[in-house]
Design a protein around this motif. Structure first.
Motif, PDB file in Angstrom:
ATOM      1  N   ASN A   1       0.832  -1.198   0.000  1.00  0.00           N
ATOM      2  CA  ASN A   1       0.000   0.000   0.000  1.00  0.00           C
ATOM      3  C   ASN A   1       0.866   1.247   0.000  1.00  0.00           C
ATOM      4  OD1 ASN A   1       0.505   0.735   2.874  1.00  0.00           O
ATOM      5  ND2 ASN A   1      -0.596  -1.163   3.257  1.00  0.00           N
ATOM      6  N   LEU A   2       0.223   2.345  -0.293  1.00  0.00           N
ATOM      7  CA  LEU A   2       0.859   3.657  -0.310  1.00  0.00           C
ATOM      8  C   LEU A   2      -0.006   4.592   0.531  1.00  0.00           C
ATOM      9  CD1 LEU A   2       3.386   4.836  -1.715  1.00  0.00           C
ATOM     10  CD2 LEU A   2       1.869   5.694  -3.519  1.00  0.00           C
ATOM     11  N   LYS A   3       0.633   5.295   1.472  1.00  0.00           N
ATOM     12  CA  LYS A   3      -0.105   6.159   2.387  1.00  0.00           C
ATOM     13  C   LYS A   3       0.318   7.607   2.194  1.00  0.00           C
ATOM     14  CE  LYS A   3      -0.864   2.730   6.044  1.00  0.00           C
ATOM     15  NZ  LYS A   3      -0.650   2.400   7.481  1.00  0.00           N
ATOM     16  N   PHE A   4      -0.673   8.502   2.190  1.00  0.00           N
ATOM     17  CA  PHE A   4      -0.429   9.933   2.126  1.00  0.00           C
ATOM     18  C   PHE A   4      -1.063  10.579   3.355  1.00  0.00           C
ATOM     19  CE2 PHE A   4      -0.819   8.282  -2.159  1.00  0.00           C
ATOM     20  CZ  PHE A   4       0.284   8.811  -2.812  1.00  0.00           C
ATOM     21  N   ASN A   5      -0.374  11.569   3.888  1.00  0.00           N
ATOM     22  CA  ASN A   5      -0.911  12.265   5.060  1.00  0.00           C
ATOM     23  C   ASN A   5      -0.461  13.727   5.031  1.00  0.00           C
ATOM     24  OD1 ASN A   5      -2.314  12.040   7.744  1.00  0.00           O
ATOM     25  ND2 ASN A   5      -0.336  12.821   8.447  1.00  0.00           N
ATOM     26  N   ALA A   6      -1.366  14.614   5.359  1.00  0.00           N
ATOM     27  CA  ALA A   6      -1.044  16.048   5.408  1.00  0.00           C
ATOM     28  C   ALA A   6      -1.779  16.674   6.584  1.00  0.00           C
ATOM     29  CB  ALA A   6      -1.440  16.735   4.110  1.00  0.00           C
ATOM     30  N   THR A   7      -1.115  17.556   7.299  1.00  0.00           N
ATOM     31  CA  THR A   7      -1.722  18.235   8.450  1.00  0.00           C
ATOM     32  C   THR A   7      -1.372  19.716   8.419  1.00  0.00           C
ATOM     33  OG1 THR A   7       0.172  17.859   9.920  1.00  0.00           O
ATOM     34  CG2 THR A   7      -1.541  16.156   9.874  1.00  0.00           C
ATOM     35  N   VAL A   8      -2.250  20.510   9.009  1.00  0.00           N
ATOM     36  CA  VAL A   8      -1.990  21.924   9.217  1.00  0.00           C
ATOM     37  C   VAL A   8      -2.560  22.302  10.575  1.00  0.00           C
ATOM     38  CG1 VAL A   8      -4.106  22.563   7.983  1.00  0.00           C
ATOM     39  CG2 VAL A   8      -2.310  24.275   8.330  1.00  0.00           C
ATOM     40  N   ASN A   9      -1.768  22.999  11.374  1.00  0.00           N
ATOM     41  CA  ASN A   9      -2.186  23.450  12.699  1.00  0.00           C
ATOM     42  C   ASN A   9      -1.950  24.951  12.812  1.00  0.00           C
ATOM     43  OD1 ASN A   9      -2.828  20.826  13.731  1.00  0.00           O
ATOM     44  ND2 ASN A   9      -0.649  20.444  13.998  1.00  0.00           N
ATOM     45  N   PHE A  10      -2.959  25.650  13.269  1.00  0.00           N
ATOM     46  CA  PHE A  10      -2.863  27.093  13.480  1.00  0.00           C
ATOM     47  C   PHE A  10      -3.260  27.403  14.912  1.00  0.00           C
ATOM     48  CE2 PHE A  10      -5.041  31.317  13.369  1.00  0.00           C
ATOM     49  CZ  PHE A  10      -3.911  32.078  13.179  1.00  0.00           C
TER      50      PHE A  10
ATOM     51  N   ILE B   1       1.742  43.504  25.247  1.00  0.00           N
ATOM     52  CA  ILE B   1       0.999  42.558  24.422  1.00  0.00           C
ATOM     53  C   ILE B   1       1.955  41.530  23.813  1.00  0.00           C
ATOM     54  CG2 ILE B   1      -0.532  42.313  22.412  1.00  0.00           C
ATOM     55  CD1 ILE B   1      -1.302  45.288  22.881  1.00  0.00           C
ATOM     56  N   VAL B   2       1.541  40.279  23.858  1.00  0.00           N
ATOM     57  CA  VAL B   2       2.255  39.203  23.168  1.00  0.00           C
ATOM     58  C   VAL B   2       1.250  38.538  22.227  1.00  0.00           C
ATOM     59  CG1 VAL B   2       3.576  37.077  23.366  1.00  0.00           C
ATOM     60  CG2 VAL B   2       3.758  38.825  25.156  1.00  0.00           C
ATOM     61  N   ASP B   3       1.487  38.717  20.931  1.00  0.00           N
ATOM     62  CA  ASP B   3       0.584  38.186  19.908  1.00  0.00           C
ATOM     63  C   ASP B   3       1.306  37.096  19.132  1.00  0.00           C
ATOM     64  OD1 ASP B   3      -1.545  37.897  18.093  1.00  0.00           O
ATOM     65  OD2 ASP B   3      -0.608  39.315  16.712  1.00  0.00           O
ATOM     66  N   SER B   4       0.858  35.852  19.303  1.00  0.00           N
ATOM     67  CA  SER B   4       1.489  34.705  18.643  1.00  0.00           C
ATOM     68  C   SER B   4       0.485  34.013  17.739  1.00  0.00           C
ATOM     69  CB  SER B   4       2.006  33.724  19.702  1.00  0.00           C
ATOM     70  OG  SER B   4       2.473  32.527  19.094  1.00  0.00           O
ATOM     71  N   LYS B   5       0.907  33.793  16.506  1.00  0.00           N
ATOM     72  CA  LYS B   5       0.090  33.051  15.538  1.00  0.00           C
ATOM     73  C   LYS B   5       0.996  31.997  14.897  1.00  0.00           C
ATOM     74  CE  LYS B   5      -3.243  36.728  14.432  1.00  0.00           C
ATOM     75  NZ  LYS B   5      -2.803  37.679  15.453  1.00  0.00           N
ATOM     76  N   GLU B   6       1.022  30.843  15.522  1.00  0.00           N
ATOM     77  CA  GLU B   6       1.930  29.785  15.082  1.00  0.00           C
ATOM     78  C   GLU B   6       1.275  28.919  14.011  1.00  0.00           C
ATOM     79  OE1 GLU B   6       4.500  26.069  16.972  1.00  0.00           O
ATOM     80  OE2 GLU B   6       3.562  27.560  18.282  1.00  0.00           O
ATOM     81  N   LEU B   7       2.061  28.642  12.973  1.00  0.00           N
ATOM     82  CA  LEU B   7       1.603  27.812  11.861  1.00  0.00           C
ATOM     83  C   LEU B   7       2.528  26.614  11.707  1.00  0.00           C
ATOM     84  CD1 LEU B   7       0.599  30.324   9.026  1.00  0.00           C
ATOM     85  CD2 LEU B   7      -0.836  28.490   9.928  1.00  0.00           C
ATOM     86  N   ASP B   8       1.957  25.426  11.662  1.00  0.00           N
ATOM     87  CA  ASP B   8       2.719  24.191  11.474  1.00  0.00           C
ATOM     88  C   ASP B   8       2.109  23.412  10.315  1.00  0.00           C
ATOM     89  OD1 ASP B   8       4.274  24.721  13.805  1.00  0.00           O
ATOM     90  OD2 ASP B   8       2.641  23.950  15.030  1.00  0.00           O
ATOM     91  N   PHE B   9       2.959  23.033   9.369  1.00  0.00           N
ATOM     92  CA  PHE B   9       2.532  22.233   8.231  1.00  0.00           C
ATOM     93  C   PHE B   9       3.339  20.936   8.195  1.00  0.00           C
ATOM     94  CE2 PHE B   9       2.132  26.708   7.023  1.00  0.00           C
ATOM     95  CZ  PHE B   9       0.808  26.774   6.601  1.00  0.00           C
ATOM     96  N   SER B  10       2.726  19.888   7.713  1.00  0.00           N
ATOM     97  CA  SER B  10       3.463  18.640   7.494  1.00  0.00           C
ATOM     98  C   SER B  10       2.790  17.837   6.393  1.00  0.00           C
ATOM     99  CB  SER B  10       3.545  17.809   8.780  1.00  0.00           C
ATOM    100  OG  SER B  10       2.276  17.271   9.104  1.00  0.00           O
ATOM    101  N   ALA B  11       3.585  17.089   5.663  1.00  0.00           N
ATOM    102  CA  ALA B  11       3.075  16.210   4.618  1.00  0.00           C
ATOM    103  C   ALA B  11       4.052  15.056   4.475  1.00  0.00           C
ATOM    104  CB  ALA B  11       2.927  16.959   3.293  1.00  0.00           C
ATOM    105  N   ASP B  12       3.544  13.883   4.293  1.00  0.00           N
ATOM    106  CA  ASP B  12       4.418  12.728   4.107  1.00  0.00           C
ATOM    107  C   ASP B  12       3.759  11.695   3.211  1.00  0.00           C
ATOM    108  OD1 ASP B  12       3.058  10.538   5.838  1.00  0.00           O
ATOM    109  OD2 ASP B  12       3.240  12.208   7.243  1.00  0.00           O
ATOM    110  N   VAL B  13       4.592  10.901   2.586  1.00  0.00           N
ATOM    111  CA  VAL B  13       4.154   9.773   1.779  1.00  0.00           C
ATOM    112  C   VAL B  13       4.957   8.553   2.241  1.00  0.00           C
ATOM    113  CG1 VAL B  13       5.806  10.399  -0.039  1.00  0.00           C
ATOM    114  CG2 VAL B  13       3.927   8.843  -0.551  1.00  0.00           C
ATOM    115  N   LYS B  14       4.248   7.443   2.453  1.00  0.00           N
ATOM    116  CA  LYS B  14       4.892   6.248   3.008  1.00  0.00           C
ATOM    117  C   LYS B  14       4.593   5.036   2.120  1.00  0.00           C
ATOM    118  CE  LYS B  14       4.643   5.785   7.421  1.00  0.00           C
ATOM    119  NZ  LYS B  14       4.102   5.508   8.778  1.00  0.00           N
ATOM    120  N   TYR B  15       5.669   4.340   1.789  1.00  0.00           N
ATOM    121  CA  TYR B  15       5.585   3.115   0.985  1.00  0.00           C
ATOM    122  C   TYR B  15       5.695   1.910   1.923  1.00  0.00           C
ATOM    123  CZ  TYR B  15       7.539  -0.626  -1.980  1.00  0.00           C
ATOM    124  OH  TYR B  15       7.811  -1.829  -2.595  1.00  0.00           O
TER     125      TYR B  15
END
Length: 400
Positions: free
Chosen positions: A36-45, A87-101
């Motif tokens: 099988n082949l697996k794809f996964n992608a995430t985004v966190n804000f 004031i402390v203003d934080s807007k963190e962005l995290d991206f990830s993507a992977d493909v697994k064989y």
């Protein structure tokens, strides 16, 4: 009686919001060369805001240095009482993507599971950062810091793992081996070759249902933190002139921006871990004894060196008196200070008091001497006392 140190109007506001998204796809191919082949992608804000409205009270006026460029500057004067909004203003962005064989196969009595893949991660912050709503009321030494000025950190990795299991007589042996390569990219960083390789090997030999031996070995390369690879801006301030006139005071400071220094000889920390264990089971009674040895090569440490710095302290000329409404200016390059009591007067230069010397501390990430750690861990699980529905575990460890 009211508390004289308590002030109405102070408050703190906090905002904490998050948004997460995930997409996953598994393609079941079941071919002779792929399972099988697996794809996964995430985004966190993550959207976080902290707003502190605080009261400040001083018996006398205090200077506050906020300059952000190298040179001599007249410090701002803070009022005796005021409210400040931090004031402390934080807007963190995290991206990830992977493909697994994945490839699962069977060769006679041997079971094999092979995995390989590619992964990409990106982390950054697009928030306004740390700042005061009214910059002139910021605390002494404070400089605004926008999180947007820091680039995104990108992590690219390639990994492969093979796991095999085969019977050996009445026992079974399972062996797994893996290798991971990582590359970290931070635009603008002086550290260019941010690569690491991490191999590992594990084995487990089960002799029937009652006892087994297992062992493992692996090397992990650890790269420095983000603010080592991309140092944040710091500031060093030194007072060079002070003048009291009427109910006012004036201060001149020399500001030197600096960052953690780049170390071209820095090498990545390597952790080597080895362990060997024995497990025994008799019914609900089990014992596990594991010995381990850890070796850390090139551990990180902060090193310091000092750069001599010469500067001039200034004072008013003998017999000179500054009036209540005196104007003061400073040459940002030389540090010379000039004072006049009215627009009709010429500027009076202050005179050199003494040429002083000091040392500016420089920090740099360096490598230390190897560190070793070894030990043994024992775990004993006793059968459940069924009338009490209670079970006991005994743990013991020794390190040297």
């Amino acid at each position: 009686k009211d508390d004289p140190d308590a002030f109405s109007g102070e408050y703190t506001k906090v905002r904490d919001n998050s948004l997460r998204g995930n997409a996953a796809l598994t393609w079941l191919l079941n071919k002779p060369w792929i399972t099988n082949l697996k794809f996964n992608a995430t985004v966190n804000f993550s959207d976080n805001l902290s707003w502190t409205h605080s009261y400040n009270d001083y018996a006398s006026s205090k200077p506050a240095v906020h300059s952000q460029e190298q040179g001599y500057y007249l410090a701002q004067q803070l009022p005796l009482q005021w409210f400040a909004d931090y004031i402390v203003d934080s807007k963190e962005l995290d991206f990830s993507a992977d493909v697994k064989y994945e490839w699962t196969r069977k060769f006679g009595t041997l079971d094999s599971k092979f995995k390989a893949g590619l992964q990409w991660k990106a982390n950054g912050n697009v928030g306004e950062g740390e700042y005061y709503l009214e910059p002139d009321l910021a605390a002494d030494g404070f400089r605004p810091r926008s999180f947007r000025q820091y680039p995104f950190m990108h992590n690219f990795s390639v990994f492969a793992e093979e796991r095999v299991k085969l019977p050996v007589g009445t026992s079974s042996l399972e062996v797994s081996a893996g290798l991971r390569f990582e590359n970290v990219q931070i635009p603008g960083s002086e550290y260019r070759h941010n690569n690491s390789i991490s191999p590992r090997l594990n084995a487990r030999w089960d002799f029937g249902k009652h006892w087994a031996i297992r062992g493992g070995w692996g090397i992990t390369e650890k790269m420095p933190s983000f603010f080592i690879l991309y140092p944040q801006q710091e500031y060093w301030d030194k007072e060079t002139f002070q003048l009291s006139y009427g109910s006012n005071s004036a201060y001149v400071y020399y500001t030197l921006p600096y960052k953690m220094q780049y170390n071209p000889e820095l090498r990545w920390q390597r952790n080597s871990n080895s362990e060997l264990g024995v497990e025994m089971t008799a019914g609900d009674f089990s014992v596990s004894l594991v010995g381990f040895y850890n070796l850390t090569r090139l551990p990180y440490k902060i090193g310091y060196d000092y750069t001599p710095f010469t500067y001039t302290q200034w004072q008013k000329p003998e017999g000179f008196s500054a009036g209540e409404n005196a104007a003061i200016t400073v040459d940002n390059r030389t540090g010379e200070v000039f004072v006049r009591n009215s627009e009709d007067e010429l500027w009076t230069p202050m005179v050199a008091k003494v040429q002083d010397k000091t040392f500016v501390k420089n920090t740099m990430q360096k490598n230390g001497e190897p560190m070793r750690r070894a030990g043994a861990e024992l775990t004993v699980d006793f059968p459940e006392i069924k009338p009490l529905r209670t079970s006991f575990r005994v743990d013991a460890s020794y390190t040297w």
